[in-house]
Design a protein around this motif. Structure first.
Motif, PDB file in Angstrom:
ATOM      1  N   ASP A  69       0.852  -1.132  -0.096  1.00  0.00           N
ATOM      2  CA  ASP A  69       0.083  -0.104  -0.161  1.00  0.00           C
ATOM      3  C   ASP A  69       0.923   1.199   0.046  1.00  0.00           C
ATOM      4  OD1 ASP A  69      -2.388   1.796   0.548  1.00  0.00           O
ATOM      5  OD2 ASP A  69      -1.742   1.862   2.486  1.00  0.00           O
ATOM      6  N   VAL A  70       0.683   2.155  -0.959  1.00  0.00           N
ATOM      7  CA  VAL A  70       1.659   3.355  -1.051  1.00  0.00           C
ATOM      8  C   VAL A  70       1.662   4.121   0.071  1.00  0.00           C
ATOM      9  CG1 VAL A  70       0.075   4.610  -2.704  1.00  0.00           C
ATOM     10  CG2 VAL A  70       2.479   4.859  -3.032  1.00  0.00           C
ATOM     11  N   GLU A  71       0.381   4.378   0.479  1.00  0.00           N
ATOM     12  CA  GLU A  71      -0.011   5.460   1.597  1.00  0.00           C
ATOM     13  C   GLU A  71       0.816   5.050   2.983  1.00  0.00           C
ATOM     14  OE1 GLU A  71      -3.895   6.324   2.105  1.00  0.00           O
ATOM     15  OE2 GLU A  71      -4.083   7.032   0.092  1.00  0.00           O
ATOM     16  N   ALA A  72       0.660   3.565   3.140  1.00  0.00           N
ATOM     17  CA  ALA A  72       1.637   3.359   4.179  1.00  0.00           C
ATOM     18  C   ALA A  72       2.877   3.233   4.004  1.00  0.00           C
ATOM     19  CB  ALA A  72       0.981   1.854   4.852  1.00  0.00           C
ATOM     20  N   ARG A  73       3.363   2.918   2.985  1.00  0.00           N
ATOM     21  CA  ARG A  73       4.808   2.850   2.481  1.00  0.00           C
ATOM     22  C   ARG A  73       5.574   4.308   2.518  1.00  0.00           C
ATOM     23  NH1 ARG A  73       4.307   0.020  -1.993  1.00  0.00           N
ATOM     24  NH2 ARG A  73       4.607   1.730  -3.407  1.00  0.00           N
ATOM     25  N   ASN A  74       4.628   5.190   2.069  1.00  0.00           N
ATOM     26  CA  ASN A  74       4.949   6.797   2.291  1.00  0.00           C
ATOM     27  C   ASN A  74       5.121   7.402   3.706  1.00  0.00           C
ATOM     28  OD1 ASN A  74       5.043   6.929  -0.745  1.00  0.00           O
ATOM     29  ND2 ASN A  74       3.268   7.783  -0.886  1.00  0.00           N
ATOM     30  N   GLU A  75       4.295   6.641   4.439  1.00  0.00           N
ATOM     31  CA  GLU A  75       4.460   6.936   5.851  1.00  0.00           C
ATOM     32  C   GLU A  75       5.757   6.212   6.512  1.00  0.00           C
ATOM     33  OE1 GLU A  75       0.842   6.434   8.078  1.00  0.00           O
ATOM     34  OE2 GLU A  75      -0.380   7.214   6.628  1.00  0.00           O
ATOM     35  N   GLY A  76       6.422   5.397   5.923  1.00  0.00           N
ATOM     36  CA  GLY A  76       7.528   4.840   6.385  1.00  0.00           C
ATOM     37  C   GLY A  76       7.231   3.481   7.292  1.00  0.00           C
ATOM     38  N   ILE A  77       6.134   3.126   7.063  1.00  0.00           N
ATOM     39  CA  ILE A  77       5.819   1.770   7.798  1.00  0.00           C
ATOM     40  C   ILE A  77       6.351   0.570   7.285  1.00  0.00           C
ATOM     41  CG2 ILE A  77       3.846   0.244   8.448  1.00  0.00           C
ATOM     42  CD1 ILE A  77       1.988   2.871   8.369  1.00  0.00           C
ATOM     43  N   GLU A  78       6.936   0.064   8.107  1.00  0.00           N
ATOM     44  CA  GLU A  78       7.319  -1.338   7.593  1.00  0.00           C
ATOM     45  C   GLU A  78       7.663  -2.297   8.707  1.00  0.00           C
ATOM     46  OE1 GLU A  78      12.222  -1.102   8.202  1.00  0.00           O
ATOM     47  OE2 GLU A  78      11.584  -0.173   6.301  1.00  0.00           O
ATOM     48  N   LYS A  79       7.816  -3.508   8.479  1.00  0.00           N
ATOM     49  CA  LYS A  79       8.057  -4.635   9.591  1.00  0.00           C
ATOM     50  C   LYS A  79       9.253  -5.461   9.009  1.00  0.00           C
ATOM     51  CE  LYS A  79       4.819  -8.121   7.785  1.00  0.00           C
ATOM     52  NZ  LYS A  79       3.484  -8.756   7.998  1.00  0.00           N
ATOM     53  N   ALA A  80       9.776  -6.478   9.744  1.00  0.00           N
ATOM     54  CA  ALA A  80      10.820  -7.280   9.380  1.00  0.00           C
ATOM     55  C   ALA A  80      10.702  -8.599   9.816  1.00  0.00           C
ATOM     56  CB  ALA A  80      12.122  -6.546  10.155  1.00  0.00           C
ATOM     57  N   LYS A  81      11.638  -9.352   9.331  1.00  0.00           N
ATOM     58  CA  LYS A  81      11.620 -10.909   9.744  1.00  0.00           C
ATOM     59  C   LYS A  81      12.856 -11.404   9.788  1.00  0.00           C
ATOM     60  CE  LYS A  81       7.116 -12.565   7.911  1.00  0.00           C
ATOM     61  NZ  LYS A  81       6.530 -13.204   6.981  1.00  0.00           N
ATOM     62  N   THR A  82      13.195 -12.424  10.402  1.00  0.00           N
ATOM     63  CA  THR A  82      14.539 -13.016  10.835  1.00  0.00           C
ATOM     64  C   THR A  82      14.964 -13.724   9.551  1.00  0.00           C
ATOM     65  OG1 THR A  82      14.170 -12.991  13.367  1.00  0.00           O
ATOM     66  CG2 THR A  82      15.746 -14.342  12.252  1.00  0.00           C
ATOM     67  N   ILE A  83      16.349 -13.688   9.267  1.00  0.00           N
ATOM     68  CA  ILE A  83      16.879 -14.573   8.239  1.00  0.00           C
ATOM     69  C   ILE A  83      17.947 -15.139   8.660  1.00  0.00           C
ATOM     70  CG2 ILE A  83      18.467 -14.668   6.182  1.00  0.00           C
ATOM     71  CD1 ILE A  83      17.225 -11.910   5.515  1.00  0.00           C
ATOM     72  N   ASN A  84      17.694 -16.777   8.778  1.00  0.00           N
ATOM     73  CA  ASN A  84      18.801 -17.705   9.260  1.00  0.00           C
ATOM     74  C   ASN A  84      19.570 -18.463   8.276  1.00  0.00           C
ATOM     75  OD1 ASN A  84      18.139 -17.494  12.258  1.00  0.00           O
ATOM     76  ND2 ASN A  84      15.995 -18.244  11.396  1.00  0.00           N
ATOM     77  N   ILE A  85      20.821 -18.541   8.286  1.00  0.00           N
ATOM     78  CA  ILE A  85      21.920 -19.166   7.378  1.00  0.00           C
ATOM     79  C   ILE A  85      22.410 -20.162   8.016  1.00  0.00           C
ATOM     80  CG2 ILE A  85      23.656 -19.171   5.783  1.00  0.00           C
ATOM     81  CD1 ILE A  85      21.344 -17.400   4.945  1.00  0.00           C
TER      82      ILE A  85
END
Length: 148
Positions: A69-85
């Motif tokens: 959603d561009v509006e949420a993206r423009n507000e700087g909203i994000e989340k993150a997930k762990t990466i495991n190697i």
């Protein structure tokens, strides 16, 4: 210097510069692991790399998820997930790993692959999107000639 940049940095591990990360405080690197030059780690969540892993040049581990959603993206909203190697994994050059993915121990990821789903232990996986093509077998072992 690497010990000052990342959260945990194992014995005999090596990061070949240049290296870029968002924070560093979310990166754990195991013993004897090598991160080749021009690695980019977007560690908005944990990035855990096991022992004896090899990360090829110009590879990127991207933990951030941006909204469609561009509006949420423009507000700087994000989340993150762990990466495991996993221990002993090998990522070829220019491999991209997206948020939330785990790569199994001893697995090999072909150069230029984009890893969008978990990869199990002991396999060769390639492509965009990356997919398992076979198990690693005894035929893959190199028997070096040793001088006596």
């Amino acid at each position: 210097m690497a010990k000052a940049i990342v959260k945990e940095f194992g014995e005999n591990a090596n990061i070949i510069p240049p290296f870029t990360c968002d924070y560093g405080c979310n990166v754990k690197v195991g013993d004897n692991t090598v991160i080749n030059h021009s690695g980019v780690f977007l560690d908005t969540n944990e990035i855990n790399i096991g022992k004896h892993a090899l990360i090829g040049p110009k590879s990127g581990l991207y933990g951030a998820i941006h909204p469609f959603d561009v509006e949420a993206r423009n507000e700087g909203i994000e989340k993150a997930k762990t990466i495991n190697i996993g221990d002993g994994a090998w990522l070829g050059g220019k491999v991209i790993v997206v948020p939330g993915v785990s790569i199994g121990k001893h697995s090999v990821i072909g150069a230029g692959s984009v890893v969008t789903k978990d990869i199990p232990d002991d396999v060769v996986a390639v492509g965009n999107p990356c997919r398992v093509i076979r198990k690693i077998t005894e035929d893959d072992k190199i028997n070096p000639i040793r001088k006596k």
